[in-house]
Design a protein around this motif. Sequence first.
Motif, PDB file in Angstrom:
ATOM      1  N   LEU A  31      44.574  35.633  46.486  1.00  0.00           N
ATOM      2  CA  LEU A  31      45.424  36.464  45.740  1.00  0.00           C
ATOM      3  C   LEU A  31      45.465  36.048  44.342  1.00  0.00           C
ATOM      4  O   LEU A  31      45.587  35.142  43.876  1.00  0.00           O
ATOM      5  N   ASP A  32      44.951  36.890  43.628  1.00  0.00           N
ATOM      6  CA  ASP A  32      44.957  37.060  41.972  1.00  0.00           C
ATOM      7  C   ASP A  32      46.386  36.772  41.275  1.00  0.00           C
ATOM      8  O   ASP A  32      46.854  38.247  41.115  1.00  0.00           O
ATOM      9  N   THR A  33      47.045  35.817  40.931  1.00  0.00           N
ATOM     10  CA  THR A  33      48.385  35.812  40.371  1.00  0.00           C
ATOM     11  C   THR A  33      48.221  35.934  39.014  1.00  0.00           C
ATOM     12  O   THR A  33      49.225  35.795  38.432  1.00  0.00           O
ATOM     13  N   SER A  34      47.219  35.857  38.624  1.00  0.00           N
ATOM     14  CA  SER A  34      47.038  35.981  37.010  1.00  0.00           C
ATOM     15  C   SER A  34      47.252  37.328  36.299  1.00  0.00           C
ATOM     16  O   SER A  34      47.652  37.314  35.150  1.00  0.00           O
TER      17      SER A  34
END
Length: 61
Positions: A3-6
């Motif tokens: 999951l790309d949380t950026s």
Amino acid sequence: MLLDTSSTANCTLKMSMDSFKKFLSGSLSGTMAFMTGKLKVDGDLGKALKLEAILKQYDFS
């Protein structure tokens, strides 16, 4: 799956749990919730409308 949380959200929806339950059961439309102030949308309103269309495909009652 990672999951790309950026990244930041394109759209954020805010409503009470009671209103959300009514929305999922079909007794409160997203448009009516928005017009009466029960739903707050921050960001891309088009994404919010797409989400409503997706959720309407499911039976949450």
